[in-house]
Design an enzyme around this catalytic site. Structure first.
Site, PDB file in Angstrom:
ATOM      1  N   HIS A 365       0.808  -1.217   0.000  1.00  0.00           N
ATOM      2  CA  HIS A 365       0.000   0.000   0.000  1.00  0.00           C
ATOM      3  C   HIS A 365       0.842   1.269   0.000  1.00  0.00           C
ATOM      4  CE1 HIS A 365      -3.337  -2.742   0.800  1.00  0.00           C
ATOM      5  NE2 HIS A 365      -4.049  -1.809   0.237  1.00  0.00           N
ATOM      6  N   CYS A 677      -9.964  -1.498 -11.552  1.00  0.00           N
ATOM      7  CA  CYS A 677      -9.478  -0.463 -10.625  1.00  0.00           C
ATOM      8  C   CYS A 677      -8.168  -0.859  -9.958  1.00  0.00           C
ATOM      9  CB  CYS A 677     -10.529  -0.146  -9.564  1.00  0.00           C
ATOM     10  SG  CYS A 677     -10.950  -1.537  -8.503  1.00  0.00           S
TER      11      CYS A 677
END
Length: 762
Positions: A365, A677
């Protein structure tokens, strides 16, 4: 044997240099196996010869100066085969070769095992006896296990430049030291490193030069006295609840703290130039290693006492230390063992030139966040000696996943040309901001953005985003020390919806679990990626799910541009249950007097089960969005945050491409929107293939959007479909990438995504 292996490994890990580590190995192995000889030969990276680097039993004076050619002798035979060679009489073997000056002519038995790291033979570990006898299976197993432990030490030495040449007469290389990681975010950054680290963790404290050693010594003594006070107070506070034996433990702590020898060692390290925290780490770790090696269990236990006291002293040192933001007097490259979003949040964005994380992968992340902010990043640089890189000049090559320390002027000049060319490309992208993403033959493709922070809104609109394809609500939950209230959520969601109105905003329900944890809602599992995460958590906690759903719907009042997306869907039942709850939420909000309507609802296709139920989902929801990051991870059984298997993770793996094409084929003719996405959508190479498959919306970081638009506007749909047809016949992920690179070069679009000079410096 296990206990012995552990102690040898601890000694080697604590060694201050490669030569001392090798000497520990040969000395301890010779004694443990009662062998007459133990030697280590390492492969010279320049000549590929096996150099005798350390020995006990042979003539140690020739270590470092004698070697065997890559096809000469039993040692090289072990290396070529990459497997052990165990002989009761080495002299009669056809590969035997006497190495002059070593004195090995009287030794008959031979056992050599390869030292292998990531499929590469780094050297050979050898034991020998005078008499003719074969080493038994237990001895062979012990040596194989030990060589596996040694491999990491050798690999690290190779990466740090200690093995640039194993010739004793060679000049040491001080500059252009290169470390391999994995690309996290493309681009090049040149600047000084600043090492950041979590508080009260001795193991991650970097070395940092100080020009005021007297002040550092004073700070250290203040911390030492404060720790003594803590121990005395704790002892006094708990004395009535403890036995005499237990109270004696506090006395042990105080004795260690009052031991002037440790304090003097730390002072000495400070006077040599290290700051107090780095000096503390060096001395405490040395003493811990000494205790760990002791045979007496009671004495070994003292290592944990030392570790605890070290942390206590460190916490007091850090109370007086400046915070992370104060360390950045100029834009710098942030380096850490494991960078986190919270660490980045403490540094002003304008002060960050690049990022380097020892742990993590290109799909962690932090890497995703870096791509969103356009910061060149390298992840998974496992061999990087990050603790020594504070204030060191560094180049971050986010294209190749390389970190270069102490670069030469010539190399800086080469990379500066890349930075300059990147700036020109950015200016070219700027002209595309208000133009549609349309192919040369008129095929329209919608480009949305992935967001998670309020700051993303202006950045995304400035780059021409047509909507939000993924708003990560977990960021809102992760930056708090408790669950946000419904009212707080309404306020945050409203910013996103108003910022993009009337364009659609796709808000994903809370997606925690896996590698995304909330500090106030811990989920401890053996296998978190296959566990309680995403929709599984929120459907089990309706109070969390319904508060979030109502907040989303209230935030959309009067705007009507909300889309709700459900993560980690693996069954039709989950979709049906979630839809019923969303309808209930709409009814409740309408009853409260809000001007709302039923939002469009979609599901994420990110687990293999969902790929085979696409038709069923299409009959229930308004849109489908492929999360290519997790889908790739689950299809390939590769943890995308693990740098050890980073090479196996590829969205261009044929299995992934066929799954993506299958999804597009299944929804053909259905009345549902189809988007991607995941990070693949923001890769221009991936965007071409996805468009050719039939995906009509791609959602990506705002930084990636201009590159994708530039590429799509310079090819035709016919060209894209031809590229897809060619790569779908291939069987290797690298073949797909190589073919796409060639086809993009032939179409004259490769220059739009990467400076042409990147190939000249690798």
């Amino acid at each position: 044997m296990l206990s012995l292996l552990r102690r040898i490994t601890q000694e080697v890990t604590a060694a201050e240099s490669l030569s001392s580590a090798l000497d520990i190995i040969v000395r301890r192995v010779r004694r443990a196996m009662r062998a007459e000889v133990c030697s280590i030969y390492l492969v010279d990276p320049n000549s590929s010869e096996y150099v005798l680097m350390a020995t006990r039993g042979l003539n140690a004076d020739v270590a470092g100066s004698v070697s065997l050619k890559e096809n000469e002798g039993l040692v090289s035979l072990v290396g070529r085969r990459a497997e052990p060679v165990n002989l009761d009489d080495a002299h009669i073997h056809p590969s035997f070769h006497y190495l002059n000056g070593t004195g090995e002519e009287r030794y008959r038995s031979f056992l050599g095992v390869p030292i292998i790291h990531h499929r590469k033979v780094l050297g050979v570990l050898v034991v020998q006896h005078e008499d003719k006898r074969r080493f038994d299976e237990g001895e062979e197993a012990f040596l194989i296990t030990l060589s596996a432990q040694l491999a990491g030490v050798i690999a690290h030495a190779e990466a740090t430049g200690a093995m640039t040449s194993l010739n004793n007469n060679a000049e040491p290389v001080e500059s252009d030291l290169k470390y391999k990681g994995v690309p996290g975010s493309s681009g090049v950054a040149i600047g000084r490193g600043v090492v950041v680290f979590p508080s009260a963790d001795l193991d991650v404290i970097p070395d940092r030069q100080t020009s005021h050693p007297e002040e550092e010594i004073q700070i250290f003594h203040h911390a030492l006295e404060a720790t003594r006070q803590d121990i005395r107070q704790a002892s006094s506070r708990l004395s009535q609840h403890l036995s005499e034996d237990e109270k004696a433990l506090f006395d042990v702590y105080l004795k260690i703290l009052n031991d002037n020898s440790i304090a003097n060692e730390i002072e000495k390290k400070i006077l040599e130039g290290n700051w107090a925290q780095g000096a503390l780490r060096q001395v405490i770790r040395t003493h811990i290693a000494l205790f760990d090696r002791m045979d007496d269990p009671y004495l070994r236990e003292r290592a944990s006492d030392l570790r605890d006291l070290g942390r206590r002293i460190l916490s007091h040192l850090q109370e007086k230390a400046p915070n992370i933001a104060e360390q950045f007097s100029e834009p710098s490259i942030i380096i850490g063992e494991e960078l986190t979003a919270s660490m980045l949040g403490e540094v002003p964005i304008e002060k960050i030139k690049g990022l380097v994380s020892v742990m993590g992968s290109g799909n962690s992340h932090v890497a995703i966040l870096a791509r969103a902010m356009g910061i060149p990043t390298v992840m998974g640089a496992l061999d990087l000696p990050y603790a020594q890189l504070d204030k060191v000049n560094i180049i971050v090559d986010g294209y190749q996943g390389k970190v270069i320390t102490s670069p030469s002027e010539a190399l800086i000049e080469n990379y500066q040309q890349i930075v300059d060319e990147e700036r020109l490309l950015e200016e070219e992208y700027e002209t595309l901001k208000d133009l549609p993403c349309e192919t040369l033959d008129g095929q329209r493709l919608a480009l949305y953005v992935n967001t998670g922070l309020s700051a993303d809104i202006a950045r995304s609109l400035d780059r021409g985003a047509e909507g939000i394809g993924l708003y990560r609500t977990e960021v809102l939950f992760m930056v708090r020390d408790r669950f946000p209230t419904e009212a707080e959520q309404v306020q945050i969601y409203r910013q996103q919806l108003e910022g993009f109105a009337p364009a659609p905003v796709t808000v994903r329900t809370l997606d925690i679990g896996g590698d995304k944890a909330l500090p106030y809602f811990p989920i401890k599992e053996e296998n978190p990626f296959l566990g309680w995460r995403g929709i599984r958590v929120t459907l089990d906690h309706l109070e969390i799910f319904m508060a979030q759903i109502r907040a989303m719907i209230k935030a959309s009042a009067g705007l009507h541009n909300l889309k709700i997306m459900l993560p980690m869907i693996s069954s039709v039942e989950e979709v049906e249950e979630a839809l019923a709850l969303i309808r209930r939420g709409v009814d409740e909000v309408i009853e409260e007097g809000f001007d709302v309507r039923m939002p469009r609802v979609g599901v994420m296709i990110e687990v293999p089960a969902a790929v085979y139920q696409v038709k069923a989902y299409a009959g229930l929801v308004d849109f489908l969005s492929v999360g290519s990051n997790d889908l790739t991870q689950y299809l390939l059984a590769v943890d995308r945050n693990n740098p050890r298997v980073a090479d196996l993770y590829s969205s261009f793996h044929p299995a992934v491409l066929h799954a993506l094409q299958s999804i597009a084929s299944q929804v053909e003719g259905c009345e549902v929107g189809l988007s991607v996405c995941g990070e693949m959508a923001g890769d221009p190479m991936g965007a071409i293939l996805l468009m050719a498959m039939g995906y009509d919306v791609l959602s990506m970081s705002s930084t990636s959007l201009p590159k994708v638009k530039a590429v799509i506007r310079n090819i035709s749909m016919a060209q894209a479909q031809n590229m897809l047809q060619q790569v779908m016949e291939l069987n290797h992920a690298q073949s797909v990438r190589d073919t796409m690179t060639r086809l993009m070069r032939e179409a004259n679009i490769e220059r739009l995504i990467r400076p042409t000079k990147t190939s000249t410096v690798h």
